[in-house]
Write an enzyme that holds these catalytic residues in place. Structure first.
Site, short mmCIF file in Angstrom:
data_model
loop_
_atom_site.label_atom_id
_atom_site.label_comp_id
_atom_site.label_asym_id
_atom_site.label_seq_id
_atom_site.Cartn_x
_atom_site.Cartn_y
_atom_site.Cartn_z
N ARG A 60 0.42 3.46 -3.37
CA ARG A 60 -0.13 2.34 -2.62
C ARG A 60 0.28 1.02 -3.25
NH1 ARG A 60 -6.16 2.31 -1.81
NH2 ARG A 60 -5.64 0.72 -0.27
N CYS A 69 -8.04 -4.11 -6.89
CA CYS A 69 -7.68 -2.80 -6.34
C CYS A 69 -7.50 -3.00 -4.85
CB CYS A 69 -8.76 -1.77 -6.68
SG CYS A 69 -10.44 -2.30 -6.24
#
Length: 285
Positions: free
Chosen positions: A182, A241
């Site tokens: 990701r 994040c």
């Protein structure tokens, strides 16, 4: 006052203090793909005396479409929720989940944000509790509300404008806790844009845990984070994040390693990528 825990606590230590009136336990179990998972799991069995904290309802504020998937709640609202569960300024709080501390670390950081340092995450989570042959309960605990909770907000968070203003500057090191794929912009299923904030480096939060789901020892964590910081002071580190959840896990790991002072960009990638004018990077660091 009994022993104080400010990072991690073991299942045996928690079991010895389970009936201490100055301790309050929170079940933070959640599943990003199933909003009902946490409440259902709590109803099926939880650590005796634990209250449930919902990621979306208790540990997040209203979403606007531009402030990320899990924006921070109003501090006063969080304080009121804590008061209702019997948390005072000197209460020892313990948070746990069943995902290696992924969600419990969010509550841990939020309490630190409020100025509350007697808060710890159960190392190994519910699995560790059960491995010690400790009982679970389905009873909803009786709350003993505290008269007031005094806020003392700490300067441990940064907003999107601060991140943007310090991009590429030597006084800020962005650490992204998402999985490497990701981070590179691959296999993005949660946010509409793949990639990372330019200049960020990747430290997958799962690397803080051993194969059993416990935090790795403090010496190992310290060595790894010191290598990541490459001579920087922890106060120059800003964690992020996808939505401000697993970034807290890296903050907790640094605290457990004796590296205090880093901050959180709570809006994280889901807020950052909501504005197409903000720069995006893909590929490895």
């Amino acid at each position: 006052m009994s022993a104080s825990y400010s990072a991690l606590i073991g299942a045996r230590d928690l079991a010895e203090r389970i009936h201490d009136p100055d301790w309050v336990i929170f079940d933070c179990r959640s599943d990003l793909a199933n909003p009902n998972f946490g409440r259902d799991a709590y109803a099926s069995g939880h650590i005796p005396g634990a209250f449930f904290m919902d990621l979306d309802e208790d540990l997040s504020g209203p979403k606007t479409g531009a402030n990320g998937r899990h924006p921070l709640p109003d501090p006063a609202a969080l304080a009121a929720r804590l008061e209702a569960c019997g948390v005072g300024n000197h209460t020892q709080v313990v948070a746990y989940d069943d995902a290696g501390g992924m969600y419990a670390a969010r509550l841990w950081w939020m309490l630190r944000w409020l100025g509350h340092h007697r808060v710890a995450v159960l190392d190994g989570g519910l699995q560790a509790w059960c491995s010690e042959s400790q009982a679970l309960s389905t009873a909803i605990p009786e709350a003993h509300p505290t008269p007031s909770y005094s806020l003392c907000l700490q300067a441990c968070r940064v907003d999107v404008d601060t991140v943007l203003a310090h991009l590429g500057q030597p006084d800020m090191l962005l650490v992204d806790a998402r999985s490497p794929d990701r981070f590179r912009g691959e296999n993005e299923t949660r946010d509409p844009v793949g990639g990372h904030i330019p200049g960020a480096i990747n430290r997958f939060f799962g690397d803080n845990l051993d194969t059993r789901g416990y935090f790795r020892d403090s010496q190992t964590l310290r060595a790894e984070f010191e290598a990541l910081l490459d001579g920087r002071d922890p106060t120059e580190v800003v964690h992020q994040c996808g939505s401000g959840v697993t970034g807290c896990h890296n903050l907790l790991a640094m605290e457990a390693a004796g590296l205090s002072g880093s901050r959180l960009y709570a809006g994280s990638w889901s807020e950052w990528c909501a504005d197409p004018a903000r720069p995006v990077a893909t590929g490895p660091t």
